[in-house]
Write a protein that holds these residues in place. Structure first.
Motif, PDB file in Angstrom:
ATOM      1  N   LEU A 108      -8.679  -5.594  36.867  1.00  0.00           N
ATOM      2  CA  LEU A 108      -9.137  -6.481  37.932  1.00  0.00           C
ATOM      3  C   LEU A 108      -7.988  -6.999  38.792  1.00  0.00           C
ATOM      4  O   LEU A 108      -8.198  -7.449  39.917  1.00  0.00           O
ATOM      5  CB  LEU A 108      -9.894  -7.675  37.334  1.00  0.00           C
ATOM      6  CG  LEU A 108     -11.356  -7.445  36.982  1.00  0.00           C
ATOM      7  CD1 LEU A 108     -11.957  -8.718  36.425  1.00  0.00           C
ATOM      8  CD2 LEU A 108     -12.147  -6.988  38.184  1.00  0.00           C
ATOM      9  N   LEU A 109      -6.777  -6.933  38.272  1.00  0.00           N
ATOM     10  CA  LEU A 109      -5.640  -7.414  39.057  1.00  0.00           C
ATOM     11  C   LEU A 109      -5.427  -6.586  40.316  1.00  0.00           C
ATOM     12  O   LEU A 109      -4.781  -7.041  41.264  1.00  0.00           O
ATOM     13  CB  LEU A 109      -4.368  -7.402  38.202  1.00  0.00           C
ATOM     14  CG  LEU A 109      -4.361  -8.338  36.986  1.00  0.00           C
ATOM     15  CD1 LEU A 109      -3.047  -8.198  36.238  1.00  0.00           C
ATOM     16  CD2 LEU A 109      -4.599  -9.776  37.411  1.00  0.00           C
ATOM     17  N   ALA A 110      -5.970  -5.376  40.327  1.00  0.00           N
ATOM     18  CA  ALA A 110      -5.845  -4.539  41.527  1.00  0.00           C
ATOM     19  C   ALA A 110      -6.525  -5.176  42.724  1.00  0.00           C
ATOM     20  O   ALA A 110      -6.228  -4.834  43.879  1.00  0.00           O
ATOM     21  CB  ALA A 110      -6.428  -3.158  41.263  1.00  0.00           C
ATOM     22  N   ASP A 111      -7.436  -6.110  42.477  1.00  0.00           N
ATOM     23  CA  ASP A 111      -8.154  -6.788  43.553  1.00  0.00           C
ATOM     24  C   ASP A 111      -7.377  -7.989  44.086  1.00  0.00           C
ATOM     25  O   ASP A 111      -7.825  -8.658  45.010  1.00  0.00           O
ATOM     26  CB  ASP A 111      -9.528  -7.236  43.030  1.00  0.00           C
ATOM     27  CG  ASP A 111     -10.440  -7.773  44.127  1.00  0.00           C
ATOM     28  OD1 ASP A 111     -10.444  -7.177  45.223  1.00  0.00           O
ATOM     29  OD2 ASP A 111     -11.123  -8.785  43.891  1.00  0.00           O
ATOM     30  N   LEU A 147      -1.543 -10.425  45.427  1.00  0.00           N
ATOM     31  CA  LEU A 147      -0.357 -11.043  44.834  1.00  0.00           C
ATOM     32  C   LEU A 147       0.073 -10.340  43.557  1.00  0.00           C
ATOM     33  O   LEU A 147       1.230 -10.416  43.151  1.00  0.00           O
ATOM     34  CB  LEU A 147      -0.631 -12.532  44.556  1.00  0.00           C
ATOM     35  CG  LEU A 147       0.532 -13.373  44.029  1.00  0.00           C
ATOM     36  CD1 LEU A 147       1.674 -13.411  45.037  1.00  0.00           C
ATOM     37  CD2 LEU A 147       0.064 -14.788  43.701  1.00  0.00           C
ATOM     38  N   GLY A 148      -0.866  -9.657  42.891  1.00  0.00           N
ATOM     39  CA  GLY A 148      -0.545  -8.899  41.695  1.00  0.00           C
ATOM     40  C   GLY A 148      -0.631  -9.663  40.398  1.00  0.00           C
ATOM     41  O   GLY A 148      -0.323  -9.134  39.331  1.00  0.00           O
ATOM     42  N   ARG A 149      -1.068 -10.896  40.461  1.00  0.00           N
ATOM     43  CA  ARG A 149      -1.222 -11.702  39.249  1.00  0.00           C
ATOM     44  C   ARG A 149      -2.226 -12.801  39.509  1.00  0.00           C
ATOM     45  O   ARG A 149      -2.554 -13.108  40.666  1.00  0.00           O
ATOM     46  CB  ARG A 149       0.115 -12.314  38.821  1.00  0.00           C
ATOM     47  CG  ARG A 149       0.687 -13.311  39.829  1.00  0.00           C
ATOM     48  CD  ARG A 149       1.868 -14.068  39.253  1.00  0.00           C
ATOM     49  NE  ARG A 149       2.485 -14.970  40.210  1.00  0.00           N
ATOM     50  CZ  ARG A 149       2.047 -16.197  40.478  1.00  0.00           C
ATOM     51  NH1 ARG A 149       0.965 -16.668  39.867  1.00  0.00           N
ATOM     52  NH2 ARG A 149       2.679 -16.972  41.350  1.00  0.00           N
ATOM     53  N   VAL A 150      -2.708 -13.407  38.420  1.00  0.00           N
ATOM     54  CA  VAL A 150      -3.591 -14.556  38.574  1.00  0.00           C
ATOM     55  C   VAL A 150      -2.750 -15.803  38.786  1.00  0.00           C
ATOM     56  O   VAL A 150      -1.540 -15.810  38.555  1.00  0.00           O
ATOM     57  CB  VAL A 150      -4.508 -14.723  37.342  1.00  0.00           C
ATOM     58  CG1 VAL A 150      -5.368 -13.481  37.143  1.00  0.00           C
ATOM     59  CG2 VAL A 150      -3.688 -15.019  36.090  1.00  0.00           C
ATOM     60  N   ASP A 168      -7.743 -22.688  49.700  1.00  0.00           N
ATOM     61  CA  ASP A 168      -7.867 -21.489  48.870  1.00  0.00           C
ATOM     62  C   ASP A 168      -6.586 -21.264  48.074  1.00  0.00           C
ATOM     63  O   ASP A 168      -5.483 -21.523  48.551  1.00  0.00           O
ATOM     64  CB  ASP A 168      -8.137 -20.266  49.750  1.00  0.00           C
ATOM     65  CG  ASP A 168      -9.463 -20.344  50.485  1.00  0.00           C
ATOM     66  OD1 ASP A 168     -10.408 -20.916  49.913  1.00  0.00           O
ATOM     67  OD2 ASP A 168      -9.547 -19.833  51.615  1.00  0.00           O
ATOM     68  N   ALA A 169      -6.756 -20.734  46.866  1.00  0.00           N
ATOM     69  CA  ALA A 169      -5.610 -20.386  46.017  1.00  0.00           C
ATOM     70  C   ALA A 169      -6.008 -19.203  45.159  1.00  0.00           C
ATOM     71  O   ALA A 169      -6.323 -19.342  43.974  1.00  0.00           O
ATOM     72  CB  ALA A 169      -5.186 -21.577  45.155  1.00  0.00           C
ATOM     73  N   ASN A 170      -6.041 -18.005  45.766  1.00  0.00           N
ATOM     74  CA  ASN A 170      -6.581 -16.851  45.051  1.00  0.00           C
ATOM     75  C   ASN A 170      -5.728 -15.589  45.175  1.00  0.00           C
ATOM     76  O   ASN A 170      -6.219 -14.493  44.928  1.00  0.00           O
ATOM     77  CB  ASN A 170      -8.015 -16.572  45.535  1.00  0.00           C
ATOM     78  CG  ASN A 170      -8.072 -16.296  47.024  1.00  0.00           C
ATOM     79  OD1 ASN A 170      -7.416 -15.392  47.518  1.00  0.00           O
ATOM     80  ND2 ASN A 170      -8.870 -17.068  47.748  1.00  0.00           N
ATOM     81  N   GLY A 171      -4.466 -15.756  45.566  1.00  0.00           N
ATOM     82  CA  GLY A 171      -3.596 -14.595  45.672  1.00  0.00           C
ATOM     83  C   GLY A 171      -4.018 -13.621  46.741  1.00  0.00           C
ATOM     84  O   GLY A 171      -3.705 -12.434  46.653  1.00  0.00           O
ATOM     85  N   ALA A 172      -4.728 -14.105  47.751  1.00  0.00           N
ATOM     86  CA  ALA A 172      -5.244 -13.302  48.869  1.00  0.00           C
ATOM     87  C   ALA A 172      -6.331 -12.328  48.442  1.00  0.00           C
ATOM     88  O   ALA A 172      -6.638 -11.373  49.158  1.00  0.00           O
ATOM     89  CB  ALA A 172      -4.131 -12.557  49.607  1.00  0.00           C
ATOM     90  N   SER A 173      -6.973 -12.591  47.285  1.00  0.00           N
ATOM     91  CA  SER A 173      -8.097 -11.746  46.879  1.00  0.00           C
ATOM     92  C   SER A 173      -9.348 -12.033  47.699  1.00  0.00           C
ATOM     93  O   SER A 173     -10.287 -11.234  47.716  1.00  0.00           O
ATOM     94  CB  SER A 173      -8.397 -11.947  45.389  1.00  0.00           C
ATOM     95  OG  SER A 173      -8.733 -13.285  45.106  1.00  0.00           O
ATOM     96  N   PHE A 174      -9.350 -13.164  48.367  1.00  0.00           N
ATOM     97  CA  PHE A 174     -10.399 -13.477  49.335  1.00  0.00           C
ATOM     98  C   PHE A 174      -9.795 -14.332  50.415  1.00  0.00           C
ATOM     99  O   PHE A 174      -9.228 -15.387  50.141  1.00  0.00           O
ATOM    100  CB  PHE A 174     -11.578 -14.205  48.686  1.00  0.00           C
ATOM    101  CG  PHE A 174     -12.696 -14.479  49.656  1.00  0.00           C
ATOM    102  CD1 PHE A 174     -13.520 -13.448  50.065  1.00  0.00           C
ATOM    103  CD2 PHE A 174     -12.901 -15.744  50.187  1.00  0.00           C
ATOM    104  CE1 PHE A 174     -14.554 -13.680  50.987  1.00  0.00           C
ATOM    105  CE2 PHE A 174     -13.914 -15.988  51.097  1.00  0.00           C
ATOM    106  CZ  PHE A 174     -14.747 -14.950  51.489  1.00  0.00           C
ATOM    107  N   VAL A 175      -9.888 -13.882  51.664  1.00  0.00           N
ATOM    108  CA  VAL A 175      -9.340 -14.650  52.782  1.00  0.00           C
ATOM    109  C   VAL A 175     -10.456 -14.917  53.781  1.00  0.00           C
ATOM    110  O   VAL A 175     -11.309 -14.055  54.011  1.00  0.00           O
ATOM    111  CB  VAL A 175      -8.161 -13.927  53.459  1.00  0.00           C
ATOM    112  CG1 VAL A 175      -6.963 -13.855  52.519  1.00  0.00           C
ATOM    113  CG2 VAL A 175      -8.542 -12.519  53.880  1.00  0.00           C
TER     114      VAL A 175
END
Length: 237
Positions: free
Chosen positions: A193-196, A199-202, A229-236
């Motif tokens: 799931l990290l591929a999503d 940032l490459g990490r939670v 937001d704080a999601n490693g750019a998994s949702f912008v």
């Protein structure tokens, strides 16, 4: 000046524990909450309809009649597959909505009335989720709905009470390195799931706590109604 009195729900582990520690380091008088009572922790099972009010009254007593900031962090993240029986699915839905949204609404209402009665400003910080905007897995309709409701509630509070100095802020983390997120990662294929996450990490709980502390203590009043937001750019957005 007296240090601010801050009630942080769900603060015995994960994001809540990190928030409580960081707020305490800033000099705040932090009232911790957990499902069960423990030394330094007010116990209240928010799945029970009367628990939120009891928690508020216990917290007020510890704060000597004053609470300046409420942090709605307590949450439940449990799968509720549509293949479950009708009764089991409905029970799962209602338990998650009660803990993640209804209890937060009850506490927010009590906080607003408390500040109105005293004629003082106050702040609410809601720890929601990116699921409020992008949804969640097919087994987590209820979780996404609860967090979406929290964001709508937050915006309504911000618009309704800003003129009285009552401010509302929300944080929407993505995956965070907590027990809840670990269970989810395992159930959805683990580290794949990290591929999503670009940032490459939670996120870490401490990262989310930095944002929560800012909202609770430092954010300028003009930021009321903001969602961070704080999601490693998994949702912008």
């Amino acid at each position: 000046m007296k240090p601010p009195v801050i009630l942080v729900t769900g603060s015995t582990r994960g994001i809540g524990a990190a928030l409580a520690e960081a707020l305490g380091a800033r000099g705040a008088a932090v009232i911790r909450h957990g499902r069960s009572a423990a030394p330094g922790v007010v116990g209240a099972d928010l799945a029970a309809p009367a628990a939120a009010e009891m928690l508020w009254e216990d917290a007020l007593a510890l704060g000597e009649g004053r609470i300046d900031v409420l942090v709605n962090n307590a949450g439940l993240f449990a799968a509720n597959p549509i293949e479950a029986s009708d009764i089991a699915w409905l029970d799962g839905w209602e338990e998650t909505l009660r803990i993640n949204l209804t209890a937060a609404a009850q506490l927010s209402r009590l906080a607003v009335k408390h500040w109105q009665a005293r004629g003082v400003p106050g702040r609410i910080v809601h720890v929601a989720s990116r699921a409020a905007y992008r949804g969640d897995s097919p087994a987590h309709w209820h979780y996404a709905a609860a967090k979406g409701g929290m964001i709508a509630m937050h915006k309504t509070i911000a618009r309704g009470y800003a003129a009285q100095g009552i401010l509302s802020f929300a944080v929407t983390p993505g995956f965070t390195d907590t027990a809840m997120a670990g269970d989810y990662l395992a159930s959805r294929g683990g580290t794949g799931l990290l591929a999503d996450i670009p940032l490459g990490r939670v996120a870490t709980p401490e990262e989310i706590a930095v944002i929560g502390v800012f909202c609770a203590l430092d954010a300028p009043p003009s930021m009321t109604g903001a969602v961070i937001d704080a999601n490693g750019a998994s949702f912008v957005r």
